[in-house]
Structures are given as C-alpha cells and as structure tokens.
Write an enzyme that holds these catalytic residues in place. Structure first.
Site, PDB file in Angstrom:
ATOM      1  N   GLU A   1      -3.339  -1.901   8.218  1.00 18.06           N
ATOM      2  CA  GLU A   1      -2.955  -3.165   7.597  1.00 18.06           C
ATOM      3  C   GLU A   1      -1.566  -3.629   8.048  1.00 18.06           C
ATOM      4  OE1 GLU A   1      -4.172  -0.514   6.055  1.00 18.06           O
ATOM      5  OE2 GLU A   1      -6.173  -1.264   5.569  1.00 18.06           O
TER       6      GLU A   1
ATOM      7  N   HIS B   1      -8.377   0.848  -5.339  1.00 20.82           N
ATOM      8  CA  HIS B   1      -8.996  -0.350  -4.771  1.00 20.82           C
ATOM      9  C   HIS B   1      -8.824  -1.548  -5.690  1.00 20.82           C
ATOM     10  CE1 HIS B   1     -10.832   2.469  -2.016  1.00 20.82           C
ATOM     11  NE2 HIS B   1     -11.260   1.447  -1.290  1.00 20.82           N
TER      12      HIS B   1
END
Ligand SMILES: Cc1ncc(C[n+]2csc(CCOP(=O)(O)OP(=O)(O)O)c2C)c(N)n1
Lengths: 320, 318
Positions: free
Chosen positions: B54, B123
């Site tokens: 990321e 998450h």
C-alpha cells in the site's frame, strides 16, 4: 538562473563542486555564528552530486532528500534563493515554507524533495510513471542514502519500477552514515548495488569521490534507462565529512576512518588532476575559488535582504 | 432514475471520469481483475494491478499526481491505510505547502470501512478522524448511492488528495441515481429530513439509523432533522450551525470511536458558534474505544443503532 547543462569540460565539474563546498561551509558557519537554522550538509559528497547531475539532460527530473543542496546547486540553483529558503525567507525557492529540508524547484526539474527518509523512493515510481504514461522525454533520478536503502520502500520502489519498466535512475549515495548510526550496524552486506539484481535491475558501483568516474558511469546508466526504459541502480561510495545536522561535533565518528576519507576528499583530488593534466594552472584554480566565494557572499546578501513571508502565508498553498 | 448498487455507482463514476480525462487511471491490488469492463474500455495502462504494498501504491499515486496524472487508488480496507499513511499525510498532504505551491496532488484513495462483514478489527476500523486531522487532505464518506457516484466524480476532478471511504455495509446497497451527469460538491452536507425539535448529525451507514430514529420520534411527536455530512473535510459548518440554531438541540452519531472523533469536532463547533441557541448539551453517540469485534452480535452492538438514537433524543427533548 535556470537548469545548468554541462559540456565535456572537466573544469566545470570542479567549479560546481567548489560552489557546493563554499555554499555548505557558509551555511554551517551561519548556523554556528548567528543561529541560522541548521542544515544537513553533504561535505565530501560533492563528486557524487555533480558527477550524476552533469550527466543529465534538460528533460531529466530529480527527486532528492534532506541532503539536497549539492544536487540543487549542481542543477543550477541560485545559491541566494537556496540560502533564502534555508533562512525561511520569501525569496526562497519555496517561499520560505520548506526551510532546508524539503527544497524543491520545479523550474530546475528538482521535484518532490522528501525529508521523510524513503519518501523520495516511494514518489519516484509515480513521477516516472507519469513520464512514461504521458510520453514525456526524460528519466527520473532519485537520490537517497544507504539508510533509506534499508527501508521497505526502497525494495517496494525497485520492484515496482522493474515490474512496470519505469525510467528511474536510482542513485544511492552510500556515505557510510545513517544519521548517528554507522552503516555497518544496520546492514550485513557491504554494498547496496547488489540488492538490485534480485529485482532484475541493472546496477553499478562507482567511486563516489571521483567526479569524472561518477559522470562516466551515470552517463552510461542513463543511456540504459532511456534506451531500455528500465530502472538502473547506481551506488556511489562516498563519505559524509561533516556531521549529520549542523551543529554536530562528530564525537561519535572514528578518527582514523574520518582521516582516511579526508585524504580522499574529492575536491583536492580533482584539483590535482586538472593541474597534472595541464588543463588548469594554479592561477585559474585560485580565480575559480575567488569566483565561488564572491557568489556565496552575494547569495548571503540576497538571503538576508529577502523579507520573511507575510503572516497571511501561514495558511496559503494548503489546498489547490 | 436508474436503480443501481454502490459498487455499480463507483464503477460508473470511474468509467465516466476516465472517458472524460485521459489522465485518470486506477491502481490497486486486483482492480484490473475485479473491473474487467474498465480494462476493456481503457486498457491495461490505465487500470493497473499492483503488488501488495500500500505504501508504494500511495507514493506512486502522489508522485504521478504531482506530475500531471490523476490516479485513483483502491487500498481495499481502511486499516491498510496505516501502510499508506506516510505517503498520504506526509507527501500528498504536505508537499504542496512545503513546496510553496509548486505542486498539486489530484489523487483519490478509496478504502472500505465500517462494521457489517464480520471481518474483525484488522479489516474494519473507522480511521476518518486520523486523516481529518492531517492538513492538505479532503475526505468524504457518502451514505446514498447517488452521493457515491456524484462525490467520486467530484473527488476525481478535485485538484487535492481526497480520501473516499466506502462503508462496507453500504457497498451493495441499491438506490436511485439520476440520469446524466451527477456531481455532488465536496464540502456540502445534505438535509435528509427536516425537523424542528432536534438535529441528528451523521454520515455513512449511521445516517440510516438516524432516519429510522426520526421516524419513530415523529410518532411520539418529536420532530427530528437529519443531516448527512457526506464530507468530513471540509466540513459543512454552515449547514450544521443553521440546523442547530433552528432546533436548539443536537446529537452527533457515528460508528468511529468517540475520543477525538468527528463528533467531538461537531460538538465543539456548535459550542463555539451556536452556544446561545442551545437548549441542551450536544450529545455524541459513537462506537466504543475498542477494536471492532468479528462476532456478529458484538459487531452490531459496536454500531450506534436507531433505538439508541431514539433514547438519546427523548432524554434531550424532555
Ligand atoms: C522516516 C524517517 N526516519 C528517520 C528520520 C530521521 N533521519 C533524518 S536523516 C536520517 C539518516 C538517513 O540516512 P541515509 O538514508 O543514509 O542518508 P544520509 O543522511 O546519510 O544522506 C535519519 C535517520 C527521517 N527523516 N525519516
């Protein structure tokens, strides 16, 4: 003053190195004498900066880090505007909002200077992607240190640049130091260049204190980047002769190591070579030194004359 | 008006903006796999799968944006923004200012957030307040399908970095989207229901809890106004203040944890600028200062529900 392009003359390399040295010594002296904000100097690393920048064409873009003065000056930055930036003055390249650590100068192709170590490596892939996707000429040169090379972003950046075939010349200035930690304390390998092989990236190691050798290897590396559209990692072996950030008494530095590298100072080396080759005589070199001293004095005068930004500038340039 | 899902609205917005501007591109882990229609229409150069990294995705987007591209990156789940935070906050958010305005960073970062899928706290984490605190960024969090489309189109056109949070519970919700060009301006709240007695201020999935609460309250003779912020930064301060001045009471409802959350900002704003209009203290109904659990009943208990809003409103009005 705009982008400085170099011809074959080796004297120009010495002259650029002398300017950087004089500028950085002035910045350090100002800090010591008058409390001007400290800077990260790259004294001893001038050959790496000048050798690489001298290999660049007008279209090339540069990303750099906290130790950027040499890269900027080699590219043709006005020392007055650079010093004004360090002093937080309006006449600086970033209107005084950068200070010494994140100076960028779009007009010189010096883009996105990051003082988050490794940030420049993350941004470089994007700058190169834009060059490629927008079909613009010019490779992207990313300067960083051995400390940044020990970060994850270095590996992510190389992997992506290799995968996407991005035109990046990675230039690791391995100056043996990562702020106050010696490189040997943070990595087992002796050098960085070999790591590139694992990503399918061509690489080379060069004596970073020999400006002509750096230029030759950087020129070949750039031809490869432009011709093949693939990244290349160049490691310049050099040494940071002053401290990490002014002031810094270097009490932590091994005296023998420092002395050995002082003996390899790239400036006297190039001076001796030019004298020996007969391209310059002593008078010419003295004149060069006088000229850069005058340039730095003028830069200082410009910087102290430049006003501080108006307080309304506090909240401008946040959003486009 | 066509009825589509949030996912379809996002894809429509991407497709429309990609056809309008050749500099728009989409990058992320699996975006090319999951959106084959976009690859077919715009080619692999403009819809790129990336490595699972990321930080480099966000850094690449920032660098590309500074040099004239308009990247949209899909970072999947909001907690993964921790890996991209440096590039978003320290590079995209700051380098315009630090460079004295030499660069712009027109990028959009998409991420899913919020309870509803039972995926647990690594998450699922509502991190919008972290980024609201960072200068130079904008951030939006829509609640209706039309807003998903209209705000994403505005975000792509915006010359600044915009974080676009997709509440997971809404991702497959369906709703009406007007035909033709829908552009929803960033920084403008929507009044979802008019009322006189109190204002319920919310965003993303808890807007629905507020609307349902308002319905119940109406049955008890309490008239609640419901404001959907849509944009967390910039915040529509004028809309908030106008409504609270009218009703004299406010409850801020969000799923993110309370401490230093968006609710604290709204409450402080009201106290600073509409204190004279207040008939009662501003209340906050938020998720707890705890990681989100995976277990369904616990996860539901994490989110402020309509019943809690009703109970708080009764206390406030009586
Ligand atoms: C992410 C991050 N961590 C730590 C620092 C503090 N810091 C500034 S320069 C520096 C040393 C960097 O070493 P290297 O990459 O080898 O570059 P050099 O300074 O030697 O040129 C450190 C640790 C920083 N600026 N950014």
């Amino acid at each position: 003053m705009g982008i400085r392009l170099y011809d074959e003359r080796p004297e120009a390399l010495l002259e650029a190195m002398l300017l950087i040295r004089a500028y950085e010594e002035k910045a350090a002296a100002l800090q010591a004498e008058s409390g001007t904000p400290g800077t990260c100097t790259a004294v001893g690393q001038e050959a790496a900066a000048v050798g690489v920048v001298a290999a660049l064409g007008a279209d090339e873009l540069i990303l750099t880090n906290h130790r950027s003065a040499g890269h900027l000056l080699a590219r043709g930055a006005d020392p007055g505007r650079l010093l004004a930036e360090v002093m937080g003055r309006r006449g600086g390249y970033c209107k005084g909002k950068s200070g010494s650590l994140h100076v960028s100068a779009r007009e010189l192709g010096v883009v996105l200077t990051s003082t988050i170590v490794g940030g420049e490596l993350a941004l470089a892939t994007g700058v190169a992607l834009a060059q490629k996707q927008l079909r613009r000429p010019g490779a992207v040169v990313c300067f960083f240190g051995d400390g940044a090379a020990c970060e994850g972003r270095f590996h992510e950046s190389l992997n992506l640049a290799a995968l996407w075939g991005l035109p990046v010349l990675y230039v690791c200035e391995n100056n043996e130091w990562q702020a106050f930690v010696h490189r040997r304390e943070t990595m087992l390998a002796e050098g960085i260049a070999g790591w590139a092989g694992n990503y399918g990236i061509d690489h080379a190691t060069v004596d970073g204190n020999d400006v002509e050798q750096v230029r030759a290897v950087a020129t070949a590396a750039l031809e490869s980047v432009r011709g093949r559209g693939r990244p290349f990692l160049l490691e310049a072996r050099t040494y940071r002769l002053r401290g990490h950030f002014e002031p810094d008494d270097q009490a932590y530095v091994d005296a023998d190591e420092l002395a050995a590298w002082r003996a390899r100072d790239p400036l006297p080396r190039m001076e001796a070579r030019l004298l020996a080759s007969g391209r310059c005589d002593a008078a010419a070199i003295t004149a060069m030194k006088a000229a850069v001293a005058a340039q730095v004095a003028a830069a200082h005068a410009f910087a102290i004359d430049s006003p501080y930004p108006a307080l309304e500038e506090l909240t401008t340039d946040v959003y486009a | 008006m066509a009825r589509i899902t949030v996912q379809e609205a996002i894809e429509q917005a991407l497709a429309e903006e990609m056809s309008l501007d050749a500099n728009v591109l989409l990058m992320g882990e699996g975006v090319a796999t999951k959106r084959p229609g976009l690859v077919q229409a715009f080619g692999g150069e403009r819809v790129r799968n990336t490595p699972l990294a990321e930080g480099i995705i966000a850094g690449t987007a920032a660098g590309a944006a500074a040099m004239g591209l308009r990247p949209v990156i899909d970072l999947l789940f909001a907690p993964f923004l921790c890996y991209a935070m440096d590039e978003l906050v320290n590079s995209a958010g700051k380098l315009r200012y630090l460079s004295g305005g030499q660069f712009e960073f027109p990028l959009v970062a998409l991420a899913m957030t919020g309870a509803g899928w039972g995926v647990g706290a690594q998450h699922n984490h509502n991190v919008e307040a972290w980024f609201a605190h960072a200068p130079g960024l904008k951030l939006v969090m829509p609640s209706t399908v039309a807003d998903f489309k209209g705000l994403l189109k505005s975000a792509i056109r915006d010359p600044n970095p915009v974080l676009f949070f997709v509440d997971i519970a809404l991702a497959y919700a369906a709703g009406e989207v007007p035909e033709g060009e829908v552009l929803v301006p960033i920084g403008r709240a929507a009044t979802r229901r008019e009322g006189e007695d109190l204002t319920l201020i919310s965003y993303a999935k808890t807007v629905d809890a507020c609307l349902r609460a308002a319905e119940t309250l109406a049955g008890e003779g309490i008239s609640a106004e419901v404001i959907d912020l849509r944009s967390i930064k910039p915040l529509d301060e004028a809309a908030i203040l106008a409504s609270v001045r009218k009703t004299g009471r406010a409850i801020v409802v969000h799923e993110a944890s309370r401490t230093c959350g968006v609710g604290a900002e709204v409450a402080a704003l009201v106290a600073e600028h509409a204190f004279d209009a207040l008939k009662a203290p501003v209340l906050r109904l938020t998720g707890p200062d705890a990681p989100t659990p995976a277990s369904y009943p616990l996860e539901q208990a994490f989110v402020p529900q309509a019943e809690a809003v009703v109970a708080a409103a009764r206390r406030l009005v009586r």
